[in-house]
Write an enzyme that holds these catalytic residues in place. Structure first.
Site, short mmCIF file in Angstrom:
data_model
loop_
_atom_site.label_atom_id
_atom_site.label_comp_id
_atom_site.label_asym_id
_atom_site.label_seq_id
_atom_site.Cartn_x
_atom_site.Cartn_y
_atom_site.Cartn_z
N LYS A 1 13.28 -9.07 62.31
CA LYS A 1 12.52 -7.86 62.61
C LYS A 1 13.42 -6.64 62.42
O LYS A 1 14.59 -6.63 62.82
CB LYS A 1 12.03 -7.89 64.06
CG LYS A 1 11.07 -9.04 64.36
CD LYS A 1 9.72 -8.83 63.71
CE LYS A 1 8.74 -9.91 64.12
NZ LYS A 1 7.37 -9.66 63.63
N ASP B 1 10.50 -7.78 58.58
CA ASP B 1 9.19 -7.38 59.08
C ASP B 1 9.34 -6.10 59.88
O ASP B 1 10.07 -6.06 60.88
CB ASP B 1 8.61 -8.49 59.95
CG ASP B 1 7.19 -8.22 60.41
OD1 ASP B 1 6.64 -7.16 60.08
OD2 ASP B 1 6.63 -9.08 61.13
N GLU C 1 7.78 -6.99 54.99
CA GLU C 1 6.47 -7.23 55.60
C GLU C 1 6.00 -6.04 56.42
O GLU C 1 6.76 -5.45 57.17
CB GLU C 1 6.57 -8.48 56.48
CG GLU C 1 5.30 -8.87 57.19
CD GLU C 1 5.45 -10.17 57.95
OE1 GLU C 1 4.70 -10.38 58.92
OE2 GLU C 1 6.33 -10.99 57.58
N GLU D 1 -1.43 -9.47 58.16
CA GLU D 1 -1.72 -9.90 59.52
C GLU D 1 -2.60 -8.92 60.26
O GLU D 1 -3.25 -9.29 61.24
CB GLU D 1 -0.43 -10.14 60.30
CG GLU D 1 0.30 -8.88 60.73
CD GLU D 1 1.51 -9.18 61.61
OE1 GLU D 1 1.42 -8.96 62.82
OE2 GLU D 1 2.53 -9.64 61.07
N ASP E 1 -4.22 -14.11 58.32
CA ASP E 1 -4.18 -14.87 59.56
C ASP E 1 -5.58 -15.44 59.79
O ASP E 1 -6.56 -14.69 59.89
CB ASP E 1 -3.77 -13.92 60.69
CG ASP E 1 -3.70 -14.56 62.06
OD1 ASP E 1 -4.58 -15.37 62.39
OD2 ASP E 1 -2.76 -14.24 62.82
N HIS F 1 0.25 -15.54 58.64
CA HIS F 1 0.87 -15.03 59.86
C HIS F 1 0.53 -15.95 61.04
O HIS F 1 -0.61 -16.28 61.29
CB HIS F 1 0.33 -13.62 60.14
CG HIS F 1 0.62 -13.10 61.51
ND1 HIS F 1 -0.34 -13.04 62.51
CD2 HIS F 1 1.76 -12.62 62.06
CE1 HIS F 1 0.18 -12.53 63.61
NE2 HIS F 1 1.45 -12.27 63.37
#
Length: 371
Positions: A168, A197, A223, A249, A272, A299
């Site tokens: 992240k 992400d 992402e 997502e 997702d 996701h």
């Protein structure tokens, strides 16, 4: 075929095993609505959905008051027709997260029932592309985790045979994100995927700066760099980014993915199954992406997505974030860093109904139809 004669709905609230933080939120719970559909032959299909911390009662209300009553008496095999009719029933609230999450609980139950009736596992009935899929881990890459711990987790996943780790990003400075990525790349070497992400936290200008920085470390994808509803900004970023752009997502319909793909606004989609409304639209998104020569790396929801990634040819990796361990009797099967598609008929999720009943949130359960 057999008609649906009973629908049961309940919700459990699961606490994540580890602290989960990203650039915009912290995951305090996983509300999990669960739907069971029983047909006239006595066969049962189980489906589910989820939220991150809030909104679950609204999903249960939509299921209990509107959607599940409309399913009673329908032919269980007419999944496309049921999905379309339920969408039209909720046209005033679609497309949106709550409606999609409610639709997904029903649609996944219908697919489970279809597979049970056919005696086939989902991955085969939905396509049968491959029996296993490589994993990448997100559980050790959350934003609050310090750099030494990021490195230790990535090395541990690499030793287990995982294909990569997701980190992240969204620290206050580019330099701070760079330091984290450099440390992990130096530790794992060149043959291990590092994915990042941003959870929609950047402006276009900042996303361009960070994308240029990521090229230094051969990042596998960038992402959710910006808010998902800004397709134009993603087109601009995807045109110049040296790193593949991944989105999905936070998108809730087939048409939203169509617009991204047709506009060349991404190179990886991450639909997702819960957020797009179930298996029925998820498969359409996957095949549409294939037509654009784009991969799909879904996701979350690994316990369900393992079967879907194995059903289609353009899904190269599965995200490892355990969700259902507390309410199942068997975890996802992993061998050498690869997830194995369940071989039993249905979704292949071994529900622990005693644990589910014990964790069921009071006042949110209902039975529709039946005797």
């Amino acid at each position: 075929m057999a008609t649906i004669v009973q629908a049961d709905v309940l919700m459990v609230d699961l606490t994540p095993k580890v602290m989960r933080t990203d650039a915009i939120q912290s995951f305090v719970s996983q509300e999990t609505p669960i739907v069971r559909l029983t047909d006239a032959d006595g066969r049962v299909g189980t489906g589910y959905s989820y939220t991150i911390g809030s909104g679950g009662p609204a999903i249960i209300s939509l299921l209990r008051e509107t959607l599940l009553p409309a399913v009673i008496g329908r032919e269980a095999e007419e999944i496309e027709g049921i999905w379309r009719d339920l969408l039209l029933t909720t046209h005033a609230t679609a497309v949106g997260a709550i409606t999609s999450l409610a639709l997904a609980a029903i649609d996944t139950a219908l697919w489970d029932l279809r597979c049970v009736r056919a005696g086939l596992p989902l991955w085969r009935l939905a396509g049968g592309a491959k029996p296993e899929v490589p994993l990448y881990s997100t559980e050790g890459g959350w934003l609050h985790i310090d750099t030494d711990a990021l490195v230790a987790d990535a090395l541990a996943m690499q030793a287990q045979g995982f294909a990569g780790s997701k980190i992240k990003i969204g620290k206050p400075t580019l330099a701070a994100d760079r330091a984290r990525l450099r440390a992990v790349r130096d530790a794992v070497g060149d043959d291990y995927e590092i994915l990042v992400d941003a959870n929609q936290s950047f402006t276009l200008s900042e996303a361009r700066r960070r994308a240029d920085m990521m090229a230094e470390f051969d990042i596998g994808w960038f992402e959710e760099p910006m808010p998902a509803d800004d397709i134009g900004a993603h087109v601009q970023l995807n045109t110049v980014s040296p790193v593949p752009i991944a989105v999905g997502e936070s998108m809730y319909s087939l048409s939203q993915f169509k617009d991204y793909l047709a506009s060349n606004a991404c190179t990886i989609v991450q639909a997702d199954v819960a957020r797009v409304g179930g298996i029925t639209p998820w498969l359409k998104i996957a095949h549409m992406a294939e037509a654009f020569n784009v991969t799909i790396c879904p996701h979350f929801l690994m316990e369900l997505h393992v079967s879907l990634t194995c059903a289609v040819p353009n899904a190269p990796m599965l995200e490892y974030i355990p969700q259902l361990d507390e309410i199942t009797t068997a975890p996802l099967k992993i061998i050498g860093g690869r997830a194995i598609a369940p071989s039993v008929a249905g979704l292949g999720i071994a529900w622990d109904w005693d644990a589910i009943d014990a964790r069921s949130v009071a006042g949110l359960s209902a039975k529709i139809g039946g005797s």
